[in-house]
Design a protein around this motif. Sequence first.
Motif, PDB file in Angstrom:
ATOM      1  N   THR A 157      -6.303   6.054   0.502  1.00 26.63           N
ATOM      2  CA  THR A 157      -6.672   6.226   1.906  1.00 26.63           C
ATOM      3  C   THR A 157      -5.428   6.306   2.780  1.00 26.63           C
ATOM      4  OG1 THR A 157      -8.713   4.978   1.523  1.00 26.63           O
ATOM      5  CG2 THR A 157      -7.995   5.206   3.796  1.00 26.63           C
ATOM      6  N   TYR A 166       0.834  -1.207   0.000  1.00 30.27           N
ATOM      7  CA  TYR A 166       0.000   0.000   0.000  1.00 30.27           C
ATOM      8  C   TYR A 166       0.868   1.257   0.000  1.00 30.27           C
ATOM      9  CZ  TYR A 166      -4.235  -2.711   1.114  1.00 30.27           C
ATOM     10  OH  TYR A 166      -5.296  -3.578   1.077  1.00 30.27           O
ATOM     11  N   PHE A 212     -11.718   2.178   7.012  1.00 22.05           N
ATOM     12  CA  PHE A 212     -12.207   3.513   6.675  1.00 22.05           C
ATOM     13  C   PHE A 212     -12.727   4.248   7.915  1.00 22.05           C
ATOM     14  CE2 PHE A 212     -12.662   1.359   2.463  1.00 22.05           C
ATOM     15  CZ  PHE A 212     -11.701   2.113   1.811  1.00 22.05           C
ATOM     16  N   LEU A 226      -9.758   5.792   9.482  1.00 25.20           N
ATOM     17  CA  LEU A 226      -9.381   6.979   8.710  1.00 25.20           C
ATOM     18  C   LEU A 226     -10.245   8.176   9.103  1.00 25.20           C
ATOM     19  CD1 LEU A 226      -7.914   8.402   6.304  1.00 25.20           C
ATOM     20  CD2 LEU A 226      -9.827   7.630   4.889  1.00 25.20           C
ATOM     21  N   VAL A 285      -3.806   9.711   2.445  1.00 21.66           N
ATOM     22  CA  VAL A 285      -4.534  10.724   3.213  1.00 21.66           C
ATOM     23  C   VAL A 285      -4.305  10.504   4.710  1.00 21.66           C
ATOM     24  CG1 VAL A 285      -6.834  11.621   3.757  1.00 21.66           C
ATOM     25  CG2 VAL A 285      -6.271  10.976   1.413  1.00 21.66           C
ATOM     26  N   PHE A 286      -4.300   9.245   5.118  1.00 20.80           N
ATOM     27  CA  PHE A 286      -4.085   8.866   6.514  1.00 20.80           C
ATOM     28  C   PHE A 286      -2.750   9.421   7.028  1.00 20.80           C
ATOM     29  CE2 PHE A 286      -3.914   4.866   9.444  1.00 20.80           C
ATOM     30  CZ  PHE A 286      -4.234   5.655  10.531  1.00 20.80           C
ATOM     31  N   ILE A 332      -7.699   2.374  -4.119  1.00 22.39           N
ATOM     32  CA  ILE A 332      -8.496   3.188  -3.198  1.00 22.39           C
ATOM     33  C   ILE A 332      -7.901   3.140  -1.793  1.00 22.39           C
ATOM     34  CG2 ILE A 332     -10.757   3.356  -2.073  1.00 22.39           C
ATOM     35  CD1 ILE A 332     -11.986   2.371  -4.714  1.00 22.39           C
ATOM     36  N   LYS A 333      -7.479   1.938  -1.371  1.00 24.29           N
ATOM     37  CA  LYS A 333      -6.900   1.811  -0.023  1.00 24.29           C
ATOM     38  C   LYS A 333      -5.563   2.544   0.072  1.00 24.29           C
ATOM     39  CE  LYS A 333      -9.176  -2.513   1.209  1.00 24.29           C
ATOM     40  NZ  LYS A 333      -9.005  -3.960   1.486  1.00 24.29           N
ATOM     41  N   ASP A 371     -12.766  -3.857   5.781  1.00 25.82           N
ATOM     42  CA  ASP A 371     -12.693  -2.596   5.028  1.00 25.82           C
ATOM     43  C   ASP A 371     -13.407  -1.473   5.770  1.00 25.82           C
ATOM     44  OD1 ASP A 371     -11.272  -3.906   3.103  1.00 25.82           O
ATOM     45  OD2 ASP A 371     -12.933  -4.089   1.684  1.00 25.82           O
ATOM     46  N   LEU A 420      -2.122   1.172   7.721  1.00 21.72           N
ATOM     47  CA  LEU A 420      -3.352   0.691   7.095  1.00 21.72           C
ATOM     48  C   LEU A 420      -3.302  -0.824   6.892  1.00 21.72           C
ATOM     49  CD1 LEU A 420      -5.890   2.272   5.916  1.00 21.72           C
ATOM     50  CD2 LEU A 420      -4.998   1.568   3.701  1.00 21.72           C
TER      51      LEU A 420
END
Length: 308
Positions: free
Chosen positions: A244, A17, A285, A288, A247-248, A240-241, A281, A264
């Motif tokens: 994430t 990731y 999120f 997050l 952003v995390f 997408i992860k 999942d 993550l």
Amino acid sequence: MTFLNYLISGISLGSIYAIIALGYTMVYGIAKMLNFAHGDVIMVGAYICFFAVSRFDLPPVVGVLLAMAVCTVLGMVVERLAYKPLRQAPSLAVLITAIGVSYFLQNAALLLWSSNPKVFPNFFTAGAGDAAKTGAGVAAKTGVELFGGELKISFVTISAIVACVVIMVVLTWFTGRTKMGKAMRACSEDKGAAQLMGINVDGTISMTFAIGSGLAAIAGVLLCSAYPTLVPTTGSMPGIKAFTAAVFGGIGSIPGAFLGGILLGIIEIFAKAYISTQMSDAVVFAVLIIVLLVKPAGLLGRPVREKV
């Protein structure tokens, strides 16, 4: 030992990731746009490597390098055709275009390689070349066994962690010490001022897309070696992860992308092990959302003030 096995699996998944998130964070940090087609570049790289090894009998290393070359060119072409004309457009137009490019790549892969799942060979074993030809690489996973076999670390896990750390260190050095890296940082701060100082802004942004897409190819090979089913939508959810994760950790920050990816991956594996496979999942999120409520810029991000 069970806890340690889960922890190592989480760090391995998080490393993949993190590599993907580094591509997101570089493009956003410099071009100030979200390239949601990045996940599908992962899929293209995995397909290129798969066919290079299984159809043309190339060594796995050559297959990975070929995938990196193809994805690098693909990233530059996508940037030139889809994103460059929208340099001054509203961010919503760029976002819609990125989603369109994502669907285009998925459907192009569907037409070229069909929807039939491919069994991706595990290159990180002894005799990986023969395994790639026979499709036996999935069952031939080997690694390091510790404490009488209670703790098992596969070569894929070791390779993912080492690759992630090396890539982050090299990118940090590249952006901080090289002329192109300093140009990228200048464009990130102020494109207009950078252009006045003689920096080729368009070329710098293209180089950013090239580097991010090359990293996506590496992530695609590592991802499909660990989870060996390859289909045209393989890169969607990991993309997408990884976004994430970026952003995390604080999007625009290279160490932030690394930290966000690792955390993550650990959260996802522990959620699957101790809570529910179906709910993992949702847990990711939810974490997050909680982090962004407490620290909106991400763990290592800095709030940006804009003068009006």
